[in-house]
Design a protein around this motif. Structure first.
Motif, PDB file in Angstrom:
ATOM      1  N   UNK A 171     -45.884  12.528 -24.346  1.00  0.00           N
ATOM      2  CA  UNK A 171     -46.038  13.969 -24.492  1.00  0.00           C
ATOM      3  C   UNK A 171     -47.436  14.182 -25.069  1.00  0.00           C
ATOM      4  N   UNK A 172     -48.351  14.660 -24.237  1.00  0.00           N
ATOM      5  CA  UNK A 172     -49.752  14.740 -24.664  1.00  0.00           C
ATOM      6  C   UNK A 172     -49.999  15.816 -25.709  1.00  0.00           C
ATOM      7  N   UNK A 173     -49.029  16.713 -25.895  1.00  0.00           N
ATOM      8  CA  UNK A 173     -49.153  17.704 -26.963  1.00  0.00           C
ATOM      9  C   UNK A 173     -48.606  17.156 -28.289  1.00  0.00           C
ATOM     10  N   UNK A 174     -47.950  16.027 -28.202  1.00  0.00           N
ATOM     11  CA  UNK A 174     -47.404  15.386 -29.402  1.00  0.00           C
ATOM     12  C   UNK A 174     -47.453  13.875 -29.172  1.00  0.00           C
ATOM     13  N   UNK A 175     -48.662  13.331 -29.242  1.00  0.00           N
ATOM     14  CA  UNK A 175     -48.888  11.934 -28.873  1.00  0.00           C
ATOM     15  C   UNK A 175     -48.158  10.976 -29.809  1.00  0.00           C
ATOM     16  N   UNK A 176     -47.620   9.950 -29.204  1.00  0.00           N
ATOM     17  CA  UNK A 176     -46.813   8.998 -29.958  1.00  0.00           C
ATOM     18  C   UNK A 176     -47.676   8.151 -30.892  1.00  0.00           C
ATOM     19  N   UNK A 177     -47.091   7.653 -31.969  1.00  0.00           N
ATOM     20  CA  UNK A 177     -47.814   6.735 -32.852  1.00  0.00           C
ATOM     21  C   UNK A 177     -48.319   5.503 -32.106  1.00  0.00           C
ATOM     22  N   UNK A 178     -47.552   5.059 -31.095  1.00  0.00           N
ATOM     23  CA  UNK A 178     -47.977   3.882 -30.327  1.00  0.00           C
ATOM     24  C   UNK A 178     -49.254   4.163 -29.546  1.00  0.00           C
ATOM     25  N   UNK A 192     -51.567   6.419 -30.263  1.00  0.00           N
ATOM     26  CA  UNK A 192     -52.664   6.564 -31.222  1.00  0.00           C
ATOM     27  C   UNK A 192     -53.088   5.218 -31.792  1.00  0.00           C
ATOM     28  N   UNK A 193     -52.142   4.297 -31.896  1.00  0.00           N
ATOM     29  CA  UNK A 193     -52.458   2.955 -32.383  1.00  0.00           C
ATOM     30  C   UNK A 193     -53.185   2.138 -31.320  1.00  0.00           C
ATOM     31  N   UNK A 194     -52.722   2.252 -30.070  1.00  0.00           N
ATOM     32  CA  UNK A 194     -53.269   1.439 -28.990  1.00  0.00           C
ATOM     33  C   UNK A 194     -54.590   1.973 -28.438  1.00  0.00           C
ATOM     34  N   UNK A 195     -54.803   3.282 -28.562  1.00  0.00           N
ATOM     35  CA  UNK A 195     -56.053   3.880 -28.080  1.00  0.00           C
ATOM     36  C   UNK A 195     -56.596   4.839 -29.135  1.00  0.00           C
ATOM     37  N   UNK A 196     -57.009   4.315 -30.284  1.00  0.00           N
ATOM     38  CA  UNK A 196     -57.409   5.175 -31.403  1.00  0.00           C
ATOM     39  C   UNK A 196     -58.717   5.927 -31.192  1.00  0.00           C
ATOM     40  N   UNK A 197     -59.550   5.472 -30.267  1.00  0.00           N
ATOM     41  CA  UNK A 197     -60.853   6.120 -30.052  1.00  0.00           C
ATOM     42  C   UNK A 197     -60.722   7.323 -29.127  1.00  0.00           C
ATOM     43  N   UNK A 198     -60.170   7.116 -27.943  1.00  0.00           N
ATOM     44  CA  UNK A 198     -60.051   8.180 -26.945  1.00  0.00           C
ATOM     45  C   UNK A 198     -58.741   8.947 -27.091  1.00  0.00           C
ATOM     46  N   UNK A 199     -57.683   8.237 -27.502  1.00  0.00           N
ATOM     47  CA  UNK A 199     -56.353   8.854 -27.708  1.00  0.00           C
ATOM     48  C   UNK A 199     -55.786   9.457 -26.419  1.00  0.00           C
ATOM     49  N   UNK A 200     -56.038   8.802 -25.301  1.00  0.00           N
ATOM     50  CA  UNK A 200     -55.577   9.323 -24.014  1.00  0.00           C
ATOM     51  C   UNK A 200     -54.820   8.250 -23.241  1.00  0.00           C
ATOM     52  N   UNK A 245     -54.008  -3.802 -26.078  1.00  0.00           N
ATOM     53  CA  UNK A 245     -54.217  -2.657 -25.191  1.00  0.00           C
ATOM     54  C   UNK A 245     -55.442  -2.790 -24.297  1.00  0.00           C
ATOM     55  N   UNK A 246     -55.319  -2.233 -23.106  1.00  0.00           N
ATOM     56  CA  UNK A 246     -56.464  -2.051 -22.209  1.00  0.00           C
ATOM     57  C   UNK A 246     -56.468  -0.576 -21.844  1.00  0.00           C
ATOM     58  N   UNK A 247     -57.605   0.089 -22.046  1.00  0.00           N
ATOM     59  CA  UNK A 247     -57.702   1.542 -21.844  1.00  0.00           C
ATOM     60  C   UNK A 247     -58.668   1.874 -20.705  1.00  0.00           C
ATOM     61  N   UNK A 248     -58.571   3.108 -20.223  1.00  0.00           N
ATOM     62  CA  UNK A 248     -59.381   3.652 -19.131  1.00  0.00           C
ATOM     63  C   UNK A 248     -58.908   3.070 -17.794  1.00  0.00           C
ATOM     64  N   UNK A 249     -58.508   3.949 -16.894  1.00  0.00           N
ATOM     65  CA  UNK A 249     -57.784   3.540 -15.693  1.00  0.00           C
ATOM     66  C   UNK A 249     -58.528   2.548 -14.806  1.00  0.00           C
ATOM     67  N   UNK A 250     -59.815   2.776 -14.548  1.00  0.00           N
ATOM     68  CA  UNK A 250     -60.547   1.851 -13.679  1.00  0.00           C
ATOM     69  C   UNK A 250     -60.659   0.472 -14.311  1.00  0.00           C
ATOM     70  N   UNK A 251     -60.846   0.443 -15.629  1.00  0.00           N
ATOM     71  CA  UNK A 251     -60.910  -0.836 -16.322  1.00  0.00           C
ATOM     72  C   UNK A 251     -59.545  -1.529 -16.302  1.00  0.00           C
ATOM     73  N   UNK A 252     -58.482  -0.739 -16.406  1.00  0.00           N
ATOM     74  CA  UNK A 252     -57.137  -1.314 -16.355  1.00  0.00           C
ATOM     75  C   UNK A 252     -56.873  -1.939 -14.985  1.00  0.00           C
ATOM     76  N   UNK A 253     -57.255  -1.233 -13.928  1.00  0.00           N
ATOM     77  CA  UNK A 253     -57.039  -1.761 -12.575  1.00  0.00           C
ATOM     78  C   UNK A 253     -57.819  -3.064 -12.385  1.00  0.00           C
TER      79      UNK A 253
END
Length: 219
Positions: free
Chosen positions: A36-43, A45-53, A63-71
């Motif tokens: 729920x992007x209006x109420x982001x989970x603690x997980x 925020x923990x896994x993507x503390x910089x971008x929070x997306x 964690x691996x963040x950013x979709x192209x990097x994940x692919x």
């Protein structure tokens, strides 16, 4: 190599859809966690503390963040089947260029269609179609952007097709008529089970886009 795989995502996200398709192409089983992007989970925020997306792929607790990097990560780690990026360094660089073009040009132009003033909307629609025609030129007569096989650029771009119905209804952008090769390519991609089974319902996406756009335009 396999281990625990978790995906943090929000269902209408084109960026999250990239990851789901890539995972499906590789046959990777994973745990899906809807955010729920209006109420982001603690997980999140923990896994993507910089971008929070979203999306965030969590592999064995890392964690691996950013979709192209994940692919790209998925393609490198699970490299025993369905390669997404070409083996040739030059072709691989070209594929990364066009995936980046999707984010920097196609996605950005599509957002301009939402501008509050009608003149700006028309300008945005024109720019959006121009970026799609550029992609159409790159596709040419090939079945997929990677040639004969579904690959990295296809994974990067096909999720945006899930929003095309909404653009047609809300903004009178007829991509089927304006960019027939892109439309035919998208329908060809949807014949793949890995794509089709992960695609959200177009009417549900339309309803989401319509509601979101009201907030965006009135903001």
């Amino acid at each position: 190599m396999a281990g625990e795989v978790v995906l943090l995502n929000f269902w209408p996200s084109t960026f999250g859809l990239r990851v789901r398709i890539a995972l499906a192409e590789k046959g990777i089983k994973y745990e899906y966690k809807e955010e729920d992007l209006s109420n982001k989970s603690p997980l999140l925020l923990e896994m993507n503390p910089i971008i929070k997306q979203i999306p965030v792929l969590i592999h064995n607790g890392k964690p691996v963040c950013e979709s192209l990097l994940i692919v790209q990560y998925i393609d490198e780690v699970w490299n025993d089947k369905s390669p997404l990026l070409p083996s040739d360094p030059c072709q691989r660089a070209q594929a990364r260029f066009w995936a980046d073009f999707v984010d920097k040009k196609v996605y950005v132009a599509s957002r301009k269609v939402w501008r509050p003033k009608r003149e700006e909307q028309e300008e945005g629609k024109k720019e959006f179609l121009e970026t799609l025609k550029t992609m159409e030129g790159e596709l040419g007569d090939k079945p997929y952007f990677g040639g004969e096989t579904f690959g990295y650029v296809d994974v990067s771009f096909i999720p945006f097709y899930s929003w095309f119905h909404a653009y047609k209804v809300l903004d009178n952008i007829n991509i089927e008529a304006e960019c027939p090769k892109i439309d035919a390519w998208a329908k060809r991609c949807l014949q793949k089970e890995t794509v089709a089974k992960n695609f959200p319902d177009k009417k549900k996406v339309y309803e989401f886009v319509a509601q979101t756009r009201k907030k965006y335009v009135s903001a």
